[in-house]
Scaffold this active site. Structure first.
Site, PDB file in Angstrom:
ATOM      1  NE  ARG A  50       8.961 -53.171 -17.186  1.00  0.00           N
ATOM      2  CZ  ARG A  50       8.831 -54.109 -16.356  1.00  0.00           C
ATOM      3  NH1 ARG A  50       7.824 -54.301 -15.715  1.00  0.00           N
ATOM      4  NH2 ARG A  50       9.565 -55.478 -16.879  1.00  0.00           N
ATOM      5  CE  LYS A 149      12.918 -55.275 -14.768  1.00  0.00           C
ATOM      6  NZ  LYS A 149      12.828 -55.787 -13.501  1.00  0.00           N
ATOM      7  CD  GLU A 182       8.174 -53.884  -6.415  1.00  0.00           C
ATOM      8  OE1 GLU A 182       7.734 -54.377  -7.571  1.00  0.00           O
ATOM      9  OE2 GLU A 182       9.049 -52.778  -6.539  1.00  0.00           O
TER      10      GLU A 182
HETATM   11  N1  PMP Z   1       9.050 -55.905  -9.123  1.00  0.00           N
HETATM   12  C1  PMP Z   1      10.296 -55.995  -9.279  1.00  0.00           C
HETATM   13  C2  PMP Z   1      11.010 -55.117  -8.489  1.00  0.00           C
HETATM   14  C3  PMP Z   1      10.903 -56.584 -10.401  1.00  0.00           C
HETATM   15  O1  PMP Z   1      12.193 -56.496 -10.510  1.00  0.00           O
HETATM   16  C4  PMP Z   1      10.013 -57.502 -11.232  1.00  0.00           C
HETATM   17  C5  PMP Z   1      10.819 -58.015 -12.480  1.00  0.00           C
HETATM   18  N2  PMP Z   1      11.430 -58.943 -12.138  1.00  0.00           N
HETATM   19  C6  PMP Z   1       8.562 -57.496 -10.941  1.00  0.00           C
HETATM   20  C7  PMP Z   1       8.194 -56.622 -10.040  1.00  0.00           C
HETATM   21  C8  PMP Z   1       7.742 -58.114 -12.044  1.00  0.00           C
HETATM   22  O2  PMP Z   1       7.647 -57.454 -13.215  1.00  0.00           O
HETATM   23  P1  PMP Z   1       7.245 -58.301 -14.707  1.00  0.00           P
HETATM   24  O3  PMP Z   1       6.157 -58.888 -14.422  1.00  0.00           O
HETATM   25  O4  PMP Z   1       7.302 -57.001 -15.845  1.00  0.00           O
HETATM   26  O5  PMP Z   1       8.523 -58.950 -14.828  1.00  0.00           O
END
Ligand code: PMP
Length: 287
Positions: A50, A149, A182
């Site tokens: 990622r 990200k 989200e």
């Molecule tokens: N959405 C956002 C905006 C995030 O910053 C994160 C991670 N902190 C997630 C979802 C969750 O992703 P992951 O399970 O890969 O940590």
């Protein structure tokens, strides 16, 4: 504490970036937040993939191979004797001019922090948490794709400020169609008549690594799971709701705005998936 910075470990106090780094001037860069369990990096390959995908999307060439980045993380975890903790892996655009052009930044900066993390208090993991629906919308993929990200987290931070102002720890962000996207730092799931539902990536969400693990665990436990657009109103009718994230892990949401979710307690499906997640971590049978 030791931080890995641009090729080697340095003391915390010596881990410094230039004020001309476009990471600080413009939030120009990408990052990962990763769990360490039992001294091992959880879902290491998925996070590395990622990171490289995010970097590619902003035309940032990471000056190390994937294996070199993995080695840097392992070195940092070992140097700080982290058994159960958290890694922050960051690639900034590097030092450039005061103009925006990323192509005047020849050397990206890469650093790795390995430390402890407690995102939410234990009480919230036991009893669930209250959240709000933010007025701030999640950026659409045509503006700044939430699938990247990036270090540019102001969109999320503005919604987080709304949450804190409302006295809660997280905010649900909607997309421009009024569908659930989200939370500011977590993915979201609802449970409807025994079915687990989460927004599809097309709703404008980060492809969360924990989200993927939880979807797999639901399937293994024969809990029906689907990716569907969730209109905001459907949140208030859900039987259960929970959030996932590397830092958050799996946490129940028991109140949205001023309405209880279900009976206001972590529901049975959430509890089952949360236990399955804990068990999976404890089994050590993961990459
Ligand atoms: N959405 C956002 C905006 C995030 O910053 C994160 C991670 N902190 C997630 C979802 C969750 O992703 P992951 O399970 O890969 O940590």
């Amino acid at each position: 504490m030791k931080v890995w910075l641009n090729g080697g470990l340095v003391d915390n106090e010596d881990a410094k970036l230039s004020v001309y780094d476009h990471g600080t001037l413009y939030g120009d860069g990408v990052f990962e937040g990763i769990r360490v369990y039992g001294g091992r990096i959880f879902q290491c390959q998925a996070h590395i993939d990622r990171l490289f995908a995010s970097a590619k999307a902003i035309r940032l060439a990471i000056p190390y191979t994937k294996q070199e980045i993995v080695d840097a993380m392992c070195e940092t975890v070992a140097a700080n004797a982290i058994e159960d903790g958290y890694i922050r892996l960051v690639v900034t655009r590097g030092v450039g001019t005061l103009g925006l052009s990323p192509f005047k930044c020849p050397d990206p900066s890469v650093y790795v922090i390995a430390d402890q993390i407690v995102l939410y208090p234990k009480e919230m993991y036991d009893n669930g948490m209250a959240v709000i629906v933010a007025k701030t919308l999640r950026t659409s993929a045509s503006m700044l794709d939430p699938g990247i990200k990036s270090l540019n987290y102001l969109n999320n931070i503005l919604a987080k400020i709304e949450a804190i102002d409302a006295g809660v720890a997280e905010a649900i962000m909607l997309n421009e169609h009024g569908h659930v996207a989200e939370c500011t730092g977590d993915n979201i799931f609802i449970v409807d008549s025994g079915r687990v539902v989460t927004p599809p990536l097309s709703a404008g969400v980060l492809p969360g690594i924990t989200r993927g693990v939880v979807i797999d665990l639901a399937r293994q436990n024969e809990i029906p799971v689907s990716e569907e657009d969730i209109p905001a109103e459907r949140l208030y009718q859900a039987d259960e709701c929970f959030l996932t994230g590397s830092a958050a892990e799996v946490i129940a949401v028991t109140k949205i705005d001023d309405q209880l979710v279900g009976d206001g307690k972590a529901g049975p499906v959430t509890q089952k998936l949360s236990a399955a997640f804990r068990q999976y971590i404890a089994s050590g049978e993961w990459d």
